[in-house]
Design a protein around this motif. Structure first.
Motif, PDB file in Angstrom:
ATOM      1  N   TRP A   1       2.913 -12.416 -12.813  1.00 27.35           N
ATOM      2  CA  TRP A   1       4.054 -11.974 -12.134  1.00 27.35           C
ATOM      3  C   TRP A   1       3.658 -10.665 -11.601  1.00 27.35           C
ATOM      4  CZ3 TRP A   1       8.586 -12.129 -10.286  1.00 27.35           C
ATOM      5  CH2 TRP A   1       9.379 -11.340 -10.453  1.00 27.35           C
ATOM      6  N   ALA A   2       2.970  -9.796 -12.209  1.00 27.08           N
ATOM      7  CA  ALA A   2       2.759  -8.622 -11.392  1.00 27.08           C
ATOM      8  C   ALA A   2       1.849  -8.544 -10.261  1.00 27.08           C
ATOM      9  CB  ALA A   2       1.930  -7.695 -12.505  1.00 27.08           C
ATOM     10  N   LYS A   3       1.101  -9.843 -10.001  1.00 27.18           N
ATOM     11  CA  LYS A   3       0.364  -9.972  -8.789  1.00 27.18           C
ATOM     12  C   LYS A   3       1.227 -10.494  -7.576  1.00 27.18           C
ATOM     13  CE  LYS A   3      -3.816 -11.197 -11.120  1.00 27.18           C
ATOM     14  NZ  LYS A   3      -4.760 -12.332 -11.649  1.00 27.18           N
ATOM     15  N   SER A   4       2.669 -10.946  -7.853  1.00 22.20           N
ATOM     16  CA  SER A   4       3.161 -11.420  -6.777  1.00 22.20           C
ATOM     17  C   SER A   4       4.137 -10.447  -6.115  1.00 22.20           C
ATOM     18  CB  SER A   4       4.314 -12.398  -7.486  1.00 22.20           C
ATOM     19  OG  SER A   4       5.268 -11.613  -8.221  1.00 22.20           O
TER      20      SER A   4
ATOM     21  N   GLU B   1       9.157  -6.356  -5.074  1.00 22.44           N
ATOM     22  CA  GLU B   1      10.378  -6.517  -4.586  1.00 22.44           C
ATOM     23  C   GLU B   1      11.498  -6.266  -5.406  1.00 22.44           C
ATOM     24  OE1 GLU B   1      11.232 -10.227  -2.488  1.00 22.44           O
ATOM     25  OE2 GLU B   1       9.729 -10.063  -0.815  1.00 22.44           O
ATOM     26  N   GLU B   2      11.549  -6.775  -6.583  1.00 22.31           N
ATOM     27  CA  GLU B   2      12.330  -6.569  -7.859  1.00 22.31           C
ATOM     28  C   GLU B   2      12.216  -5.026  -8.174  1.00 22.31           C
ATOM     29  OE1 GLU B   2      12.872  -9.437 -10.601  1.00 22.31           O
ATOM     30  OE2 GLU B   2      13.040 -10.996  -9.375  1.00 22.31           O
ATOM     31  N   VAL B   3      11.102  -4.831  -8.368  1.00 26.38           N
ATOM     32  CA  VAL B   3      10.609  -3.362  -8.793  1.00 26.38           C
ATOM     33  C   VAL B   3      11.324  -2.110  -7.804  1.00 26.38           C
ATOM     34  CG1 VAL B   3       8.954  -1.463  -9.332  1.00 26.38           C
ATOM     35  CG2 VAL B   3       8.826  -3.857 -10.214  1.00 26.38           C
TER      36      VAL B   3
ATOM     37  N   ALA C   1      -2.004   1.972  -4.327  1.00 28.23           N
ATOM     38  CA  ALA C   1      -0.618   2.338  -5.312  1.00 28.23           C
ATOM     39  C   ALA C   1       0.168   3.358  -4.300  1.00 28.23           C
ATOM     40  CB  ALA C   1      -1.027   2.968  -6.544  1.00 28.23           C
ATOM     41  N   TRP C   2      -0.537   4.334  -3.791  1.00 23.71           N
ATOM     42  CA  TRP C   2       0.297   5.312  -3.041  1.00 23.71           C
ATOM     43  C   TRP C   2       1.138   4.879  -1.789  1.00 23.71           C
ATOM     44  CZ3 TRP C   2       1.608  10.464  -2.643  1.00 23.71           C
ATOM     45  CH2 TRP C   2       1.852  10.920  -1.295  1.00 23.71           C
ATOM     46  N   SER C   3       0.356   3.631  -1.283  1.00 21.13           N
ATOM     47  CA  SER C   3       0.955   3.081  -0.240  1.00 21.13           C
ATOM     48  C   SER C   3       1.964   1.903  -0.441  1.00 21.13           C
ATOM     49  CB  SER C   3      -0.233   2.442   0.649  1.00 21.13           C
ATOM     50  OG  SER C   3      -1.076   3.299   1.309  1.00 21.13           O
ATOM     51  N   GLY C   4       2.425   1.726  -1.716  1.00 22.24           N
ATOM     52  CA  GLY C   4       3.303   0.987  -2.173  1.00 22.24           C
ATOM     53  C   GLY C   4       2.794  -0.563  -2.074  1.00 22.24           C
ATOM     54  N   LEU C   5       1.470  -0.916  -2.683  1.00 25.05           N
ATOM     55  CA  LEU C   5       0.869  -2.073  -2.923  1.00 25.05           C
ATOM     56  C   LEU C   5       0.654  -2.310  -4.191  1.00 25.05           C
ATOM     57  CD1 LEU C   5      -1.295  -2.047   0.323  1.00 25.05           C
ATOM     58  CD2 LEU C   5       0.965  -3.273   0.288  1.00 25.05           C
ATOM     59  N   PRO C   6       1.449  -2.040  -5.132  1.00 24.88           N
ATOM     60  CA  PRO C   6       0.927  -2.374  -6.442  1.00 24.88           C
ATOM     61  C   PRO C   6       0.453  -3.922  -6.862  1.00 24.88           C
ATOM     62  CG  PRO C   6       3.440  -2.190  -6.535  1.00 24.88           C
ATOM     63  CD  PRO C   6       2.789  -1.881  -5.045  1.00 24.88           C
ATOM     64  N   HIS C   7       1.446  -4.662  -6.425  1.00 22.77           N
ATOM     65  CA  HIS C   7       0.778  -6.045  -6.444  1.00 22.77           C
ATOM     66  C   HIS C   7      -0.528  -6.307  -6.124  1.00 22.77           C
ATOM     67  CE1 HIS C   7       2.719  -5.755  -2.503  1.00 22.77           C
ATOM     68  NE2 HIS C   7       2.110  -6.909  -2.139  1.00 22.77           N
ATOM     69  N   LEU C   8      -1.116  -5.728  -5.136  1.00 25.44           N
ATOM     70  CA  LEU C   8      -2.322  -6.089  -4.929  1.00 25.44           C
ATOM     71  C   LEU C   8      -3.260  -5.119  -5.726  1.00 25.44           C
ATOM     72  CD1 LEU C   8      -2.325  -5.564  -0.829  1.00 25.44           C
ATOM     73  CD2 LEU C   8      -2.039  -7.719  -2.170  1.00 25.44           C
ATOM     74  N   VAL C   9      -2.867  -4.012  -6.262  1.00 26.72           N
ATOM     75  CA  VAL C   9      -3.774  -3.454  -7.165  1.00 26.72           C
ATOM     76  C   VAL C   9      -3.938  -4.334  -8.401  1.00 26.72           C
ATOM     77  CG1 VAL C   9      -4.088  -1.370  -8.930  1.00 26.72           C
ATOM     78  CG2 VAL C   9      -3.127  -1.336  -6.323  1.00 26.72           C
ATOM     79  N   SER C  10      -2.809  -5.156  -8.901  1.00 30.47           N
ATOM     80  CA  SER C  10      -2.608  -6.040  -9.926  1.00 30.47           C
ATOM     81  C   SER C  10      -3.537  -7.119  -9.777  1.00 30.47           C
ATOM     82  CB  SER C  10      -1.121  -6.193 -10.382  1.00 30.47           C
ATOM     83  OG  SER C  10      -0.344  -5.202 -10.384  1.00 30.47           O
TER      84      SER C  10
END
Length: 666
Positions: free
Chosen positions: A552-555, A560-562, A432-441
């Motif tokens: 959707w959150a996994k993509s 990119e849109e967020v 999450a810190w590194s900007g990978l929330p789609h992977l967390v999801s």
């Protein structure tokens, strides 16, 4: 450092300080002060410290330090005893020492006037006065090799409107700091009489497999003695008696002990050395002893045997356990053990997260994290730890080791359940810190797999700073999670938390002060308010009508849109951001070796001349003078010079050359 009883540690420490003081030709309390400060500097508790002594009427000080931004002023004092287990630091003693530090702070200006400029005391007072003018907080440190009778730290006070913190480092706290996370000695097991075995040498070099039957009581006694040390290479620690398998093991032991060998799959173990009994033809027919024994599968069986032996008071006579033992070199353990665990495990599902338990990263992270004590969350409150659960269920194992109610209460107070986190949690925080929330999801396993890949690609230095900062990421993540809950994110809260945290870190350029979060064990009000501002915007983008939110959150498209949401960092948060993004240390071992080599190429006499030149010319600050003196003393006694000292010493040397120093000057 090997684990020692407190009394032994006290004697060892006192003797070491005396020896060091003799080698440095310095006073024992002053040497002790410097030694403690070196330990605390390495752990990140203090920085920019100078050892300088002054004592007068109602005044005593052993030095000062300051934070890198000069907003925090530290003052140090020391109470050293040659008989630390006889003398005791009373509450009155503690109060007296801290009062003397405050008195020095009050009188520094007048004291300075009584000493000439070149003197240490003059420079001490001058340095403290300059720092005090811009400080926003004062910290008072008392170091002692005696155990304190005071149960809590003194209450915070104020000096000229500035908050004053009190930090007591007594014998017990130093002991805890020094011995936590110490490396374990290999477990050596004797079998008398030897147990029968059938051994087969593998076609692989230095690898053999042995089948044997171990008495159940012997295994239970081993667990009683070594506990989780026996399971350090296990992908998963004992899961208590909560699963059907464990209850089944226990019922078999209680009701049908003679059939245990028939019903149970036994244990899979490794060892690095063994002493065998051989027959006339040289075949291995018995095991006398094992060195470096580890149970890599069958931890539940072992711990249940112990439970029945100790709690149910069954003698386990007639209970036997089959063992498959793999004998290999210690260098092969990390490569082979995960595969042994994966292929032999049939009792509970083993995940990728489980099988990564023995990776060097996680072993090191656990070792270092267990040495860290989090700052108290309330003034004078207790210290706690963030418990990294490298092996699934290890928190429960550690708790179960404390059999009395008081002991368990103490364990849970020092290791709150709310501060327990697993490998998948760690991956979630960092991603999450590194900007990978789609992977967390995408869930714990996929998030963890991505984290593992990044760690292998660019391994970070697993030190105290890294552990503190990753825990701070967790504190940040959990704070945002509360915000998401307040905004009724509902079943999508985990997704919203990951995206809000990632967007917050992205927009701030990852300049959120993780060190401050660790020190305060919470995020600032400005961060919370920023998360409240951002969260509804994230929810509108992630929870879109007509889209399957979870997918959707996994993509990456969702991220990119967020990332393009129009949102600016509030002024209140912008004011507390760091000047540069938070950076994590990389392996600099080669560079450090080169610097040490350069330092040692400079002759001892040149360091001594530099120290004399600096005192005479005052071209260098007091702390720089002391670095030159310290390096000269360590070179003369062949003592260890830390990487930080090498770096500082070379900076001092280069600075001295620029200021006109020359060892060859007439």
């Amino acid at each position: 450092m090997a684990e020692l009883p407190l009394a032994d540690y006290a004697r060892t420490l006192t003797g070491d300080i005396q020896t060091l003081a003799e080698a440095e030709d310095g006073s024992i309390p002053r040497t002790f002060t410097r030694w403690v400060l070196e330990q605390l500097e390495e752990s990140g508790f203090v920085s920019n410290m100078t050892v300088a002594f002054h004592s007068g009427h109602g005044v005593m000080v052993y030095g000062f330090g300051y934070s890198d931004d000069r907003s925090v002023l530290d003052l140090y004092t020391t109470d050293f005893s040659l008989e630390p287990m006889v003398d005791r630091l009373t509450k009155a003693d503690v109060t007296k020492h801290f009062r003397r530090l405050l008195a020095f702070l009050q009188k520094a200006g007048s004291i300075r006037g009584n000493f000439d400029q070149p003197t240490e005391v003059h420079q001490l007072c001058e340095g403290v006065e300059k720092l005090l003018a811009n400080a926003s907080k004062v910290r008072l440190f008392l170091f002692s090799n005696c155990e304190s009778a005071a149960r809590t730290q003194p209450e915070p006070t104020y000096f000229q409107g500035l908050p004053v913190e009190h930090h007591l480092w007594d014998l017990a706290r130093l002991y805890r700091h020094q011995t936590s996370g110490a490396a374990s000695e290999p477990i050596v097991v004797e079998f008398d009489p030897p147990i029968n075995c059938l051994s087969v040498q593998s076609i692989e070099p230095n690898l053999s497999v042995t089948l044997a039957v171990v008495p159940g009581r012997h295994l239970a006694e081993l667990y009683e003695e070594h506990r989780t040390r026996l399971l350090e290479l296990n992908v998963r620690a004992f899961l208590q008696a909560r699963s059907t398998v464990n209850r089944g093991i226990r019922l078999t032991l209680l009701n049908e002990p003679g059939r245990f060998l028939t019903y149970n799959n036994g244990i899979t173990a490794t060892a690095t050395a063994a002493e065998f009994v051989e027959d006339a033809e040289g075949r291995r027919v018995g095991i006398r002893s094992l060195t470096g024994l580890q149970i890599v599968n069958g931890g539940q069986t072992t711990a249940t045997l112990h439970h029945v032996f100790k709690r149910d008071k069954k003698d386990l006579d007639g209970v036997s356990v089959q063992m498959k033992l793999t004998l290999m070199g210690s260098d092969d353990l990390m490569a082979i053990v995960p595969s042994i665990s994966q292929y032999s495990n049939t009792q509970n599902k083993v995940t990728l997260v489980d099988l990564s338990a023995n990776d060097k990263f996680h072993v090191e992270f656990e070792r270092v994290s267990r040495t860290l004590w989090a700052p108290p969350t309330t003034p004078g409150g207790p210290q706690t730890r963030w418990f990294y659960e490298r092996a699934r269920g290890s928190y429960a194992v550690e708790e179960a080791k404390h059999t009395s109610i008081a002991a368990r209460r103490k364990f849970k107070a020092e290791n709150p359940a709310a501060q327990r986190f697993a490998k998948s949690d760690l991956a979630k925080f960092v991603n999450a810190w590194s900007g990978l929330p789609h992977l967390v999801s995408r869930g714990a396993q996929k998030s963890f797999a991505a984290f593992q890949a990044d760690v292998k690609k660019q391994p970070p230095v697993i030190d105290a700073e890294y552990c503190r900062r990753t825990v701070a990421m967790g504190i940040l993540f959990k704070a945002v999670d509360k915000v998401a809950k307040a905004h009724d994110a509902g079943s999508h809260k985990a997704l919203i938390t990951a995206y809000t945290t990632a967007r917050l870190c992205q927009e701030t350029g990852r300049r959120i002060d993780l060190d401050r979060i660790w020190r305060e064990q919470q995020v600032s009000d400005a961060i919370v308010q920023a998360a409240h501002d951002l969260c509804p915007l994230i929810m509108d983008m992630v929870i879109q009508e007509g889209k399957h939110v979870t997918e959707w959150a996994k993509s990456s498209k969702c991220w990119e849109e967020v990332s393009q949401i129009s949102w600016a960092v509030p002024e209140e948060l912008a004011e507390e951001l760091l000047a540069r993004p938070v950076e994590f240390a990389v392996d600099t071992q080669e560079e450090e070796e080169e610097q040490l080599s350069r330092l040692k190429q400079i002759e001892l006499s040149e360091w001594e001349m530099l120290a004399d030149w600096a005192r005479e010319t005052r071209a260098l600050e007091l702390a720089e003078q002391q670095i030159a003196t310290t390096i000269a003393a360590k070179l003369a006694t062949n003592a260890t010079i830390t990487a930080a000292q090498v770096r500082k010493a070379l900076e001092v040397y280069d600075n001295a050359i620029e200021e006109g120093f020359s060892a060859f000057a007439p």
